[in-house]
Scaffold this motif. Structure first.
Motif, PDB file in Angstrom:
ATOM      1  N   ASP A   5       2.713  77.895  15.731  1.00  0.00           N
ATOM      2  CA  ASP A   5       1.973  77.280  16.923  1.00  0.00           C
ATOM      3  C   ASP A   5       0.381  77.373  16.576  1.00  0.00           C
ATOM      4  O   ASP A   5      -0.184  76.598  16.747  1.00  0.00           O
ATOM      5  N   ALA A   6       0.092  78.366  15.601  1.00  0.00           N
ATOM      6  CA  ALA A   6      -1.110  78.432  15.300  1.00  0.00           C
ATOM      7  C   ALA A   6      -1.622  78.175  14.086  1.00  0.00           C
ATOM      8  O   ALA A   6      -2.726  78.100  13.390  1.00  0.00           O
ATOM      9  N   ARG A   7      -0.805  77.137  13.401  1.00  0.00           N
ATOM     10  CA  ARG A   7      -1.093  76.672  12.011  1.00  0.00           C
ATOM     11  C   ARG A   7      -2.233  75.542  12.077  1.00  0.00           C
ATOM     12  O   ARG A   7      -2.772  75.217  13.379  1.00  0.00           O
ATOM     13  N   SER A   8      -2.681  75.120  11.197  1.00  0.00           N
ATOM     14  CA  SER A   8      -3.831  74.012  10.905  1.00  0.00           C
ATOM     15  C   SER A   8      -3.564  73.020  12.210  1.00  0.00           C
ATOM     16  O   SER A   8      -2.378  72.356  12.266  1.00  0.00           O
ATOM     17  N   PRO A   9      -4.439  73.121  13.125  1.00  0.00           N
ATOM     18  CA  PRO A   9      -4.270  72.494  14.362  1.00  0.00           C
ATOM     19  C   PRO A   9      -2.842  71.365  14.448  1.00  0.00           C
ATOM     20  O   PRO A   9      -2.084  71.853  15.234  1.00  0.00           O
ATOM     21  N   LEU A  10      -2.991  70.469  13.771  1.00  0.00           N
ATOM     22  CA  LEU A  10      -1.734  69.809  13.794  1.00  0.00           C
ATOM     23  C   LEU A  10      -1.758  69.023  12.434  1.00  0.00           C
ATOM     24  O   LEU A  10      -3.002  68.992  11.832  1.00  0.00           O
ATOM     25  N   PRO A  11      -0.898  68.578  11.966  1.00  0.00           N
ATOM     26  CA  PRO A  11      -0.509  68.095  10.416  1.00  0.00           C
ATOM     27  C   PRO A  11      -1.915  66.778  10.190  1.00  0.00           C
ATOM     28  O   PRO A  11      -1.894  66.063  11.283  1.00  0.00           O
ATOM     29  N   LEU A  45       1.622  64.846   3.222  1.00  0.00           N
ATOM     30  CA  LEU A  45       1.648  65.307   4.460  1.00  0.00           C
ATOM     31  C   LEU A  45       2.967  66.196   4.661  1.00  0.00           C
ATOM     32  O   LEU A  45       3.845  66.157   4.119  1.00  0.00           O
ATOM     33  N   GLN A  46       2.649  67.177   5.532  1.00  0.00           N
ATOM     34  CA  GLN A  46       3.773  68.197   5.879  1.00  0.00           C
ATOM     35  C   GLN A  46       4.083  68.153   7.135  1.00  0.00           C
ATOM     36  O   GLN A  46       3.771  68.980   8.332  1.00  0.00           O
ATOM     37  N   LEU A  47       4.932  67.197   7.365  1.00  0.00           N
ATOM     38  CA  LEU A  47       5.490  66.823   8.893  1.00  0.00           C
ATOM     39  C   LEU A  47       6.551  67.640   9.124  1.00  0.00           C
ATOM     40  O   LEU A  47       7.361  68.125   8.361  1.00  0.00           O
ATOM     41  N   LYS A  48       6.894  68.004  10.518  1.00  0.00           N
ATOM     42  CA  LYS A  48       8.115  68.778  10.985  1.00  0.00           C
ATOM     43  C   LYS A  48       9.333  67.983  10.383  1.00  0.00           C
ATOM     44  O   LYS A  48       9.302  66.785  10.273  1.00  0.00           O
ATOM     45  N   THR A 109      12.120  56.059  18.099  1.00  0.00           N
ATOM     46  CA  THR A 109      10.826  56.042  18.688  1.00  0.00           C
ATOM     47  C   THR A 109      10.556  57.551  19.031  1.00  0.00           C
ATOM     48  O   THR A 109       9.391  58.050  19.035  1.00  0.00           O
ATOM     49  N   PHE A 110      11.637  58.248  19.514  1.00  0.00           N
ATOM     50  CA  PHE A 110      11.434  59.843  19.802  1.00  0.00           C
ATOM     51  C   PHE A 110      11.376  60.488  18.593  1.00  0.00           C
ATOM     52  O   PHE A 110      10.967  61.980  18.782  1.00  0.00           O
ATOM     53  N   PHE A 111      11.280  60.195  17.299  1.00  0.00           N
ATOM     54  CA  PHE A 111      11.109  60.894  16.290  1.00  0.00           C
ATOM     55  C   PHE A 111       9.969  60.477  15.403  1.00  0.00           C
ATOM     56  O   PHE A 111       9.901  60.885  14.153  1.00  0.00           O
ATOM     57  N   VAL A 112       9.008  59.480  16.056  1.00  0.00           N
ATOM     58  CA  VAL A 112       8.206  58.918  15.253  1.00  0.00           C
ATOM     59  C   VAL A 112       6.748  59.561  15.724  1.00  0.00           C
ATOM     60  O   VAL A 112       6.514  59.679  16.867  1.00  0.00           O
ATOM     61  N   ALA A 113       6.033  60.414  14.688  1.00  0.00           N
ATOM     62  CA  ALA A 113       4.773  60.967  15.005  1.00  0.00           C
ATOM     63  C   ALA A 113       3.742  60.078  15.734  1.00  0.00           C
ATOM     64  O   ALA A 113       3.682  58.742  15.080  1.00  0.00           O
ATOM     65  N   TYR A 114       2.875  60.499  16.357  1.00  0.00           N
ATOM     66  CA  TYR A 114       1.761  59.471  16.819  1.00  0.00           C
ATOM     67  C   TYR A 114       0.465  60.145  16.626  1.00  0.00           C
ATOM     68  O   TYR A 114       0.285  61.364  16.479  1.00  0.00           O
ATOM     69  N   ASP A 124       3.362  65.641  15.622  1.00  0.00           N
ATOM     70  CA  ASP A 124       4.732  65.902  15.039  1.00  0.00           C
ATOM     71  C   ASP A 124       5.573  66.673  16.041  1.00  0.00           C
ATOM     72  O   ASP A 124       6.572  67.144  15.605  1.00  0.00           O
ATOM     73  N   ASP A 125       5.025  67.329  17.018  1.00  0.00           N
ATOM     74  CA  ASP A 125       5.934  68.030  17.766  1.00  0.00           C
ATOM     75  C   ASP A 125       6.856  67.252  18.559  1.00  0.00           C
ATOM     76  O   ASP A 125       6.386  66.121  19.414  1.00  0.00           O
TER      77      ASP A 125
END
Length: 629
Positions: A5-11, A45-48, A109-114, A124-125
């Motif tokens: 949770d403390a990684r680079s704020p978000l991808p 990109l390093q998305l989940k 849509t529940f799996f698409v990053a915004y 990507d949470d």
């Protein structure tokens, strides 16, 4: 190692590259707004796991496929409302297939990053993606427009009900039209597609949908009227309820198009009150739609021709000016040629675009375009990259049509030019006759002799064919060279060597140049040690002295003075005419040697015009008179 949770704020949505290019312009032109100089590339990109990037190529293809299904829904929903036979027949199974694809999209849509609008980072949470989608208006409307209400009712009750309620519930599918709007918004920004044809297709689509929807709803009014024969279509087609579906659709489209175009033949007209009210509403809507269509089409047509109008106006202004001032035909033709070239090359120069860019980007563009040309110019061979970069940043690019003067003989030396492409002729005038001297091409310079010597331009320079040049003003040039002592010496050395290599017929056009070349040998061919001292600012004797007063030329260029062989009190018209213009050397001893060479007699004293004795040469200014005896 930090917690997840403390990684680079978000991808990061985009990663910067110092020397990369934008690989996918279509992605950049989407609704996602990248920062300047970024590379849109999903490989970085390093998305989940199980998270889809919104601009992923496969996801974009899926969205495009859904747009095709939206076009079907936009046609089928009003059609099934008007013609209930098809809603419970063949089209019902097609609707189920189409609805199933949109149901899959809801799950995806529940799996698409915004994109987080505040940080421009991709989120990507999974939990945040789900909460954002469910709490937005999109989710309930997506579900409502996807559910097959008629099939659900049949499963729950075991009955097939053919009611109007299901027809109106099917109109919820028109919510999907937002996807078409988003697609056109993206295409309008996509440089791979013509903006004109994209807008044109959008306007056609809006018109067809309006015609189709109005025709279907007008048929629905007639179909559900208590007296079928007392309707707009019943008065023309008896027992129309039991006739072919496509016959009713044809009549509906015919009425809608005739009404929209305000033709109004009168063969199909409102009969009952409900139809008259609908006609009034539809015609009021048509006023707005027509204004929208005409306004957009006018804007597209005018926008495509605005440059042509501007060019014609400018040419007419030139013709009126030339006629009013009775300019010669040659000058008028040059003015017209220059104006036409300005508009033809506007796409290449785009000064108004470059002016809006940051200076660093403008400098980078200039470096990319002109670095090789400037580096190959004789004057700048051997100088540092720093000076070349600074010079290029201050240079301006220009185009000149054939047979146009770039420099006129005897004009004030404000700029000099480097030829990028094309060719120019160097000319002089003798007794009113034009005499060609030489021809110059790419990476060669014109106008620098007048700038460096600070004399009126000795030659006329005229283009032979369409030529691109870059120019720099003498002010910027000298201002940039002054801090670079070593580079200034190299420039002077290159300049002297160039002058020595000029053709005799060129040299004789500059009266003082032959004598000055000998002086330049003594004054500026310095040793390596002197060059190093100049570059490092060494010299203990002068370390604490105030800088010399400003002159017309900076310290790296020779100061010109006029020397005489008599006492200033002996000045007469005849004596003043014997003065010699020289470049000031580095020491009084060298000055005495030059005076001995010029006047064939040795002097020991140097005075100013007011009788003051000269002790230091750096106190002298441009065009001072020195009296040596």
């Amino acid at each position: 190692m930090p917690a997840p949770d403390a990684r680079s704020p978000l991808p990061l949505l985009f990663r910067r590259r110092s020397s990369g290019e934008i690989k996918n312009l279509a992605s950049v032109s989407s609704s996602l707004l990248p920062a300047f100089g970024t590379v849109v590339d999903e490989n970085y990109l390093q998305l989940k796991k199980y998270v889809i990037a919104p601009y992923d190529r496969r996801y974009r293809l899926w969205q495009t496929f859904l747009v095709i299904l939206v076009v079907y829904s936009a046609w089928a929903s009003p059609f099934e409302l008007a013609f209930r036979k098809v809603a419970t027949g063949s089209l019902m199974y097609v609707d189920l297939v189409v609805d199933s694809f949109f149901a899959v999209d809801i799950i995806l849509t529940f799996f698409v990053a915004y994109l987080d609008k505040s940080t421009y980072l991709l989120v990507d949470d999974h939990t945040k993606i789900a909460i954002r989608y469910v709490t937005a208006i999109y989710f309930p409307l997506d579900v409502a427009s996807t559910l097959p209400f008629q099939v659900i009712y049949r499963i729950l009750t075991g009955k097939m009900r053919d009611g109007n309620i299901f027809g109106f519930l099917n109109l919820l599918r028109l919510w999907r039209l937002r996807r078409v709007s988003e697609l056109f918004t993206r295409l309008e920004k996509d440089t791979r597609f013509s903006y004109f044809w994209t807008r044109y297709c959008k306007l056609i689509g809006v018109t067809l949908f309006a015609v189709h929807s109005a025709g279907c709803f007008y048929f629905w009014l007639a179909f559900h009227h208590k007296t079928p024969d007392n309707t707009w279509i019943g008065s023309q087609v008896h027992d129309f309820k039991h006739r072919s579906v496509w016959l009713g659709y044809t009549y509906s489209m015919y009425w809608s198009i005739v009404t929209l175009t305000t033709v109004g033949y009168g063969d199909l007209h409102a009969v009952n009150t409900g139809e008259k009210i609908f006609n009034m509403v539809y015609m009021l809507f048509n006023i707005g739609l027509t204004a929208y269509l005409i306004g957009n089409m006018t804007n597209l047509v005018v926008h495509s021709a605005v440059r042509t109008f501007a060019m014609r106006d400018a040419i007419n202004e030139i013709l009126r000016y030339a006629s009013k001032n009775r300019l010669p035909e040659g000058l008028k033709e040059q003015m017209l040629a220059h104006m036409q070239l300005k508009f033809k090359t506007a796409e290449l120069q785009q000064e108004e675009v470059l002016e809006d860019l940051p200076k660093a980007i403008r400098s980078g563009i200039s470096q990319h375009l002109f670095h090789r040309t400037v580096g190959n110019a004789y004057l700048f061979k051997g100088v540092s990259e720093d000076l070349i970069s600074q010079l290029i940043s201050e240079m301006k690019a220009e185009y000149f049509p054939p047979k146009v003067e770039i420099i006129l003989q005897n004009e004030i030396p404000t700029d000099f030019y480097i030829v990028v492409s094309g060719a120019v002729d160097v000319l002089t005038y003798k007794g009113g006759m034009e005499q060609p001297l030489t021809k110059l091409g790419s990476s060669e310079m014109v106008g620098e002799i007048g700038v460096i010597f600070n004399i009126p331009q000795p030659f006329t320079v005229r283009t032979k064919r369409l030529s691109q040049v870059i120019r720099i003003s003498h002010h910027h040039f000298k201002q940039l060279v002054q801090p670079h002592s070593k580079d200034g010496k190299i420039i002077i050395t290159n300049f002297v060597q160039y002058l020595k290599g000029l053709k005799p017929e060129v040299l004789q056009e500059i009266e003082f140049l032959t004598e000055s070349l000998d002086d330049l040998n003594i004054e500026h061919m310095l040793s390596n040690e002197e060059l190093e001292n100049a570059a490092n600012g060494s010299g203990d004797a002068n370390a604490n002295e105030a800088p010399p007063p400003s002159t017309t030329l900076p310290s790296t260029f020779p100061v010109r003075v006029i020397i005489h062989d008599h006492h200033p009190s002996e000045s007469t018209l005849e004596c003043n005419m014997t003065g010699k213009l020289i470049h000031l050397p580095d020491s009084i001893e060298d000055l005495l040697k030059i005076a001995e060479k010029k006047f064939s007699k040795r002097g020991s004293t140097v005075l100013m015009a007011d009788g003051a004795k000269v002790e230091e040469l750096n106190a002298l200014r441009e065009n001072d008179h020195l009296y040596i005896f």
